[in-house]
Design a protein around this motif. Structure first.
Motif, PDB file in Angstrom:
ATOM      1  N   ARG A 142       0.703  -1.144  -0.157  1.00 16.91           N
ATOM      2  CA  ARG A 142       0.107   0.136  -0.110  1.00 16.91           C
ATOM      3  C   ARG A 142       0.793   1.275  -0.052  1.00 16.91           C
ATOM      4  NH1 ARG A 142      -2.971  -2.599   4.196  1.00 16.91           N
ATOM      5  NH2 ARG A 142      -4.816  -3.889   3.453  1.00 16.91           N
ATOM      6  N   LEU A 143       1.888   1.287   0.915  1.00 17.00           N
ATOM      7  CA  LEU A 143       2.860   2.365   0.611  1.00 17.00           C
ATOM      8  C   LEU A 143       3.432   2.706  -0.543  1.00 17.00           C
ATOM      9  CD1 LEU A 143       4.410   4.537   2.451  1.00 17.00           C
ATOM     10  CD2 LEU A 143       6.162   2.812   2.960  1.00 17.00           C
ATOM     11  N   GLU A 144       3.736   1.651  -1.140  1.00 15.58           N
ATOM     12  CA  GLU A 144       4.650   1.764  -2.392  1.00 15.58           C
ATOM     13  C   GLU A 144       3.492   2.330  -3.537  1.00 15.58           C
ATOM     14  OE1 GLU A 144       7.985  -1.986  -1.860  1.00 15.58           O
ATOM     15  OE2 GLU A 144       6.120  -2.230  -3.017  1.00 15.58           O
ATOM     16  N   ASP A 145       2.365   1.613  -3.383  1.00 17.53           N
ATOM     17  CA  ASP A 145       1.293   1.993  -4.499  1.00 17.53           C
ATOM     18  C   ASP A 145       0.866   3.485  -4.323  1.00 17.53           C
ATOM     19  OD1 ASP A 145       1.315  -0.245  -5.550  1.00 17.53           O
ATOM     20  OD2 ASP A 145      -0.374  -1.288  -4.674  1.00 17.53           O
ATOM     21  N   ALA A 146       0.641   3.983  -3.025  1.00 17.43           N
ATOM     22  CA  ALA A 146       0.450   5.341  -3.018  1.00 17.43           C
ATOM     23  C   ALA A 146       1.636   6.417  -3.177  1.00 17.43           C
ATOM     24  CB  ALA A 146       0.012   5.612  -1.316  1.00 17.43           C
ATOM     25  N   THR A 147       2.793   5.863  -3.188  1.00 16.26           N
ATOM     26  CA  THR A 147       3.957   6.986  -3.419  1.00 16.26           C
ATOM     27  C   THR A 147       4.662   6.608  -4.695  1.00 16.26           C
ATOM     28  OG1 THR A 147       5.315   5.600  -1.908  1.00 16.26           O
ATOM     29  CG2 THR A 147       3.925   7.314  -0.859  1.00 16.26           C
ATOM     30  N   THR A 148       4.046   6.036  -5.658  1.00 17.39           N
ATOM     31  CA  THR A 148       4.581   5.770  -6.989  1.00 17.39           C
ATOM     32  C   THR A 148       5.125   7.084  -7.696  1.00 17.39           C
ATOM     33  OG1 THR A 148       3.870   3.465  -7.176  1.00 17.39           O
ATOM     34  CG2 THR A 148       4.542   4.558  -9.060  1.00 17.39           C
ATOM     35  N   LEU A 149       6.296   7.043  -8.133  1.00 13.45           N
ATOM     36  CA  LEU A 149       6.726   8.169  -8.793  1.00 13.45           C
ATOM     37  C   LEU A 149       7.133   7.551 -10.137  1.00 13.45           C
ATOM     38  CD1 LEU A 149       7.324  11.231  -8.944  1.00 13.45           C
ATOM     39  CD2 LEU A 149       9.490  10.849  -8.123  1.00 13.45           C
ATOM     40  N   ALA A 150       6.491   7.982 -11.451  1.00 16.14           N
ATOM     41  CA  ALA A 150       6.862   7.877 -12.878  1.00 16.14           C
ATOM     42  C   ALA A 150       8.176   8.588 -13.081  1.00 16.14           C
ATOM     43  CB  ALA A 150       5.908   8.133 -13.828  1.00 16.14           C
ATOM     44  N   LEU A 151       9.201   8.197 -13.277  1.00 14.83           N
ATOM     45  CA  LEU A 151      10.547   8.678 -13.740  1.00 14.83           C
ATOM     46  C   LEU A 151      10.653   8.997 -15.267  1.00 14.83           C
ATOM     47  CD1 LEU A 151      12.818   7.208 -11.240  1.00 14.83           C
ATOM     48  CD2 LEU A 151      12.102   9.480 -10.998  1.00 14.83           C
ATOM     49  N   PRO A 152      11.352   9.759 -15.756  1.00 16.22           N
ATOM     50  CA  PRO A 152      11.598  10.090 -17.264  1.00 16.22           C
ATOM     51  C   PRO A 152      12.447   8.938 -17.840  1.00 16.22           C
ATOM     52  CG  PRO A 152      12.786  11.674 -16.090  1.00 16.22           C
ATOM     53  CD  PRO A 152      11.825  11.050 -14.918  1.00 16.22           C
ATOM     54  N   ALA A 153      13.346   8.317 -16.725  1.00 15.20           N
ATOM     55  CA  ALA A 153      14.190   7.235 -17.130  1.00 15.20           C
ATOM     56  C   ALA A 153      14.285   6.077 -15.919  1.00 15.20           C
ATOM     57  CB  ALA A 153      15.325   7.981 -17.689  1.00 15.20           C
ATOM     58  N   ARG A 154      14.817   4.863 -16.281  1.00 16.83           N
ATOM     59  CA  ARG A 154      14.857   4.309 -15.272  1.00 16.83           C
ATOM     60  C   ARG A 154      16.466   4.221 -14.619  1.00 16.83           C
ATOM     61  NH1 ARG A 154      14.157  -1.696 -17.527  1.00 16.83           N
ATOM     62  NH2 ARG A 154      15.775  -1.045 -18.886  1.00 16.83           N
ATOM     63  N   ASP A 155      17.329   4.703 -15.493  1.00 10.22           N
ATOM     64  CA  ASP A 155      18.717   4.878 -14.990  1.00 10.22           C
ATOM     65  C   ASP A 155      19.468   5.969 -15.714  1.00 10.22           C
ATOM     66  OD1 ASP A 155      19.519   4.078 -17.978  1.00 10.22           O
ATOM     67  OD2 ASP A 155      19.375   2.035 -17.461  1.00 10.22           O
ATOM     68  N   LEU A 156      20.601   6.271 -15.193  1.00 15.58           N
ATOM     69  CA  LEU A 156      21.286   7.596 -15.593  1.00 15.58           C
ATOM     70  C   LEU A 156      21.865   7.417 -16.958  1.00 15.58           C
ATOM     71  CD1 LEU A 156      22.515  10.095 -14.097  1.00 15.58           C
ATOM     72  CD2 LEU A 156      24.630   8.703 -13.659  1.00 15.58           C
ATOM     73  N   PRO A 157      22.094   6.400 -17.744  1.00 13.41           N
ATOM     74  CA  PRO A 157      22.359   6.619 -19.014  1.00 13.41           C
ATOM     75  C   PRO A 157      21.278   7.004 -20.007  1.00 13.41           C
ATOM     76  CG  PRO A 157      23.515   4.713 -17.843  1.00 13.41           C
ATOM     77  CD  PRO A 157      22.709   5.179 -17.194  1.00 13.41           C
ATOM     78  N   GLN A 158      19.952   6.311 -19.571  1.00 10.35           N
ATOM     79  CA  GLN A 158      18.827   6.398 -20.259  1.00 10.35           C
ATOM     80  C   GLN A 158      18.546   8.126 -20.028  1.00 10.35           C
ATOM     81  OE1 GLN A 158      15.427   4.175 -19.024  1.00 10.35           O
ATOM     82  NE2 GLN A 158      14.553   4.394 -20.863  1.00 10.35           N
ATOM     83  N   LEU A 159      18.743   8.415 -18.749  1.00 12.43           N
ATOM     84  CA  LEU A 159      18.122   9.863 -18.569  1.00 12.43           C
ATOM     85  C   LEU A 159      18.971  10.767 -19.436  1.00 12.43           C
ATOM     86  CD1 LEU A 159      16.458  11.669 -16.718  1.00 12.43           C
ATOM     87  CD2 LEU A 159      18.509  11.561 -15.073  1.00 12.43           C
ATOM     88  N   ALA A 160      20.446  10.549 -19.292  1.00  9.96           N
ATOM     89  CA  ALA A 160      21.135  11.508 -19.950  1.00  9.96           C
ATOM     90  C   ALA A 160      21.184  11.335 -21.706  1.00  9.96           C
ATOM     91  CB  ALA A 160      22.633  11.400 -19.507  1.00  9.96           C
TER      92      ALA A 160
END
Length: 341
Positions: A142-160
């Motif tokens: 429940r804690l995880e479901d209530a505080t999920t954050l969609a990130l623009p990438a999964r890891d640093l290489p993908q983000l950059a």
């Protein structure tokens, strides 16, 4: 020999090497942080940093040549919990201070005759399974479901938007520069050899599960060094071995104890040790319990996130590591330090 049997035997070998290196060098993040904050001695922290750099560069090299895909591991997730992961890190970090070492260090100490570590490991394993699939699992989910954050990438290489080897060279090179700046550290083979070997075992773990364990019909789950769920799985295997299959994590955990025991006997460092009193036992039990729960929430321990997770450059790993360091600070020099409670 089947591919699953090969993975188990290779995992045992990795565990033996980890246990031997850990026993001989005293490799431990908690001790490294404590020495740095209280004695201004950074040798053990530099040893951990060297292991981080080695794990990162070796793992990213495996991915660069196409042997493994680190994105298939547990750590890179596009929608982590912005609360559970760092909070779990804090619980784990504080717990390892109470228990005087993380789960991996407890396995090494058990092999050296430290009976306190047995209590820590039992509490850690039980608490981990309580949080994974037991009475605490619904609350965690429940804690995880209530505080999920969609990130623009999964890891640093993908983000950059760059290949993984580029940030690996930057971060790994920066860590190596900091590590090797210390002449005292360079003059201590015990410290740098321990960090180098333990760091190299992380890409070895990816290779074992991702290459040796590959099968079109029954692939082994991609994993490397981590000790929260595997300690719980080890307790389960001891009780239900006739109905369960021995896996990579359990064989690594058993190998750590065996490697530490053999090294302690050779070095004549094996000594039976117990608790000094009820308070000491209570702190160890509380520490093991917090590490088990916190390690599940943060998706790993100081080794699982600090080395294996870091080697994937997962964005969630940086939050978990920040939480672990904050929890350790709280227990070593903060308002909840052992000297103040």
């Amino acid at each position: 020999m089947s591919h699953t049997e090969l993975v188990v035997w290779a995992g045992l070998a990795i565990g033996v090497l980890f246990g031997a290196a850990g026993q001989a060098s005293g490799f431990c993040l908690m001790r490294g942080l404590a020495n740095r904050w209280t004695r201004r001695d950074s040798n053990k922290l530099r040893s951990f940093a060297l292991a981080m750099a080695t794990a990162l560069l070796g793992s990213q090299a495996l991915e660069a040549v196409g042997l493994v895909s680190l994105g298939n591991s547990l750590y890179p997730t596009p929608a982590p919990s912005w609360l559970a992961i760092p909070l779990g890190g804090v619980l784990f970090g504080y717990g390892m201070v109470l228990a005087n070492g993380c789960g991996a260090r407890s396995l090494v100490l058990l092999g050296s005759g430290n009976l306190r570590s047995f209590v820590v490991l039992v509490c850690l394993g039980l608490a981990a399974y309580m949080a994974l699939s037991g009475v605490l699992a619904p609350l965690r989910i429940r804690l995880e479901d209530a505080t999920t954050l969609a990130l623009p990438a999964r890891d640093l290489p993908q983000l950059a938007g760059v290949p993984g080897w580029l940030p690996a060279l930057v971060l790994g090179g920066g860590l190596l520069l900091w590590v090797m700046r210390s002449s005292q550290f360079r003059a201590s083979p015990r410290e740098w050899l321990g960090g180098l070997l333990i760091g190299a075992l992380v890409p070895a773990g990816w290779y074992v599960t991702g290459v040796l364990g590959f099968d079109d019909f029954e692939p082994v789950r991609l994993a490397s060094l981590t000790f929260i769920a595997p300690i719980g799985e080890s307790l389960q295997y001891l009780m239900l071995s006739t109905g369960t299959r021995l896996g990579f994590g359990v064989s690594v955990a058993g190998g750590v104890i065996a490697g530490a025991l053999a090294t302690a006997l050779v070095r004549r460092d094996f000594h039976w040790q117990g608790f000094t009193g009820p308070g000491h036992m209570g702190r160890s039990m509380a520490g093991g319990t917090l590490m088990g729960i916190g390690g599940v929430m943060s998706l790993g321990c100081s080794i699982g996130q600090g080395l294996s997770g870091f080697s994937t450059l997962s964005l969630a790993t940086f939050a978990a590591l920040a939480g672990i360091v904050a929890g350790a600070r709280l227990g070593i020099t903060g308002p909840l330090s052992l000297s103040k409670i």
